[in-house]
Scaffold this active site. Structure first.
Site, mmCIF file in Angstrom:
data_model
loop_
_atom_site.group_PDB
_atom_site.id
_atom_site.type_symbol
_atom_site.label_atom_id
_atom_site.label_comp_id
_atom_site.label_asym_id
_atom_site.label_seq_id
_atom_site.Cartn_x
_atom_site.Cartn_y
_atom_site.Cartn_z
ATOM 1 N N HIS A 7 -7.503 -5.880 8.174
ATOM 2 C CA HIS A 7 -7.202 -6.575 6.916
ATOM 3 C C HIS A 7 -5.695 -6.574 6.653
ATOM 4 O O HIS A 7 -5.138 -5.571 6.200
ATOM 5 C CB HIS A 7 -7.951 -5.874 5.767
ATOM 6 C CG HIS A 7 -7.960 -6.640 4.489
ATOM 7 N ND1 HIS A 7 -9.104 -6.882 3.767
ATOM 8 C CD2 HIS A 7 -6.961 -7.224 3.787
ATOM 9 C CE1 HIS A 7 -8.807 -7.582 2.687
ATOM 10 N NE2 HIS A 7 -7.508 -7.801 2.667
ATOM 11 N N ASP A 11 0.918 -14.020 5.314
ATOM 12 C CA ASP A 11 1.974 -14.366 4.347
ATOM 13 C C ASP A 11 2.395 -13.165 3.502
ATOM 14 O O ASP A 11 3.292 -13.289 2.668
ATOM 15 C CB ASP A 11 1.531 -15.531 3.451
ATOM 16 C CG ASP A 11 0.156 -15.311 2.818
ATOM 17 O OD1 ASP A 11 -0.647 -14.543 3.384
ATOM 18 O OD2 ASP A 11 -0.113 -15.907 1.761
ATOM 19 N N GLU A 191 -12.895 -5.063 -5.539
ATOM 20 C CA GLU A 191 -11.561 -4.604 -5.952
ATOM 21 C C GLU A 191 -11.310 -5.138 -7.357
ATOM 22 O O GLU A 191 -11.390 -4.426 -8.333
ATOM 23 C CB GLU A 191 -10.444 -5.059 -5.000
ATOM 24 C CG GLU A 191 -9.120 -4.366 -5.352
ATOM 25 C CD GLU A 191 -7.856 -5.118 -4.914
ATOM 26 O OE1 GLU A 191 -7.902 -6.350 -4.736
ATOM 27 O OE2 GLU A 191 -6.810 -4.462 -4.803
HETATM 28 ZN ZN LIG Z 1 -6.510 -8.790 1.095
#
Ligand SMILES: [Zn+2]
Length: 312
Positions: A7, A11, A191
């Site tokens: 992960h 960018d 998250e």
């Molecule tokens: Zn991420």
């Protein structure tokens, strides 16, 4: 055992020196007017998610032609190699780089060309996961369709962007299409949004969960809820990014981060970097942090089981 990073956003990982050079080459004023590019991009102390995300507008502005994208991909893989990584899974929202002179296919070819150069130099294998941006329904549909079109050039599909109010099930059709084509799926969940989003990700074909830290909220007084049981029993990989979670204000500090408990409970935890530039971090730094929190044998958190890998 080979080490993987699962992960990491392309960018979100530019070298500051490269960002400055590319800004000069296209006369990109917002960066040329800044004294210290490295600290400009470092959003460790950002007060809001908006402030954190603002940094991406400037990296994306530098990713608008083949050679810049190729260089950024090469350098990302090179940096991963220097951190001891053998397999690098990188992700990117391809339509951010599409413009009147760059097609989606060229964006993907540029990234893969950079990865190939790094493989030729160092042996590191890199693969691309395409991200749809969930706050833009059309983008998710377009990226899913692109995945199907270029399935041999990529290793997976993901949705990124704000989790809250944009659950995976909004895009069920796209996930189904991608899955039916045999493309691997990972989904950012757990998250910005809670346990339900993790369950929703599983129901939409996620083989791994991007972050997934909030699975801890499904365990109360040592009792596991349905989603936590499922994630544990199926050993669904959790792509944990400690520093990133703190910088997006999910947790106040390293000690409040649940990674130690997740490891102790036996979840399938992997350590990742997410956005190296904005979080001013690296694989080595994240390993040090995990070690500092008392996790033994932290290198194990990079050793991904081959049977679960998105690489063929
Ligand atoms: Zn991420």
């Amino acid at each position: 055992m080979l080490k993987h990073i699962l992960h990491d956003h392309l960018d979100g990982g530019l070298r500051p020196a490269t960002a400055l050079e590319l800004a000069k080459s296209i006369n990109y004023k917002p960066l040329l007017e800044i004294e210290d590019v490295e600290s400009f991009f470092d959003r460790s102390l950002s007060n809001s998610l908006e402030e954190y995300l603002e940094a991406f507008t400037h990296t994306i502005a530098l990713m608008q032609n083949f050679s810049s994208i190729e260089r950024i991909a090469f350098e990302a893989a090179e940096d991963m190699h220097k951190n001891g990584i053998d397999y690098y899974e990188s992700r990117y929202a391809p339509f951010y780089s599409v413009n009147s002179s760059t097609t989606p296919l060229e964006v993907i070819d540029a990234i893969n060309s950079g990865f190939k150069l790094a493989e030729d130099s160092y042996g590191i294998k890199s693969g691309l996961i395409l991200c749809g941006m969930r706050h833009d329904a059309e983008d998710v549909i377009n990226v899913a369709n692109l995945c199907v079109e270029v399935k041999d050039k990529i290793i997976g599909f993901d949705i990124a962007g704000p989790e809250l109010n944009y659950p995976p099930s909004l895009f069920s059709e796209s996930f189904k299409k991608v899955k039916d084509t045999g493309i691997n799926i990972t989904i950012h969940a757990g998250e910005g949004d809670g346990v339900n989003s993790i369950n929703d990700a599983l129901e939409n074909g996620a083989m791994r969960i991007g972050h997934g830290v909030r699975i801890i909220e499904d365990i109360n007084d040592e009792k596991f809820g349905n989603t936590a049981s499922k994630i544990l029993d199926l050993q669904v990989p959790l792509e944990i990014c400690i520093t990133s979670n703190i910088h997006t204000n999910m947790y106040e500090d390293y000690d409040s981060h649940p990674i130690v408990d997740l490891v102790d409970y036996g979840f399938n935890v992997y350590l990742n970097t997410d956005n190296r530039l904005m979080s001013n971090t690296s694989v080595s730094n994240e390993l040090e942090i995990a070690k500092g929190l008392g996790i033994e044998n932290v290198e194990k958190l990079l050793m991904y089981s081959a049977s679960d890998s998105f690489f063929d």
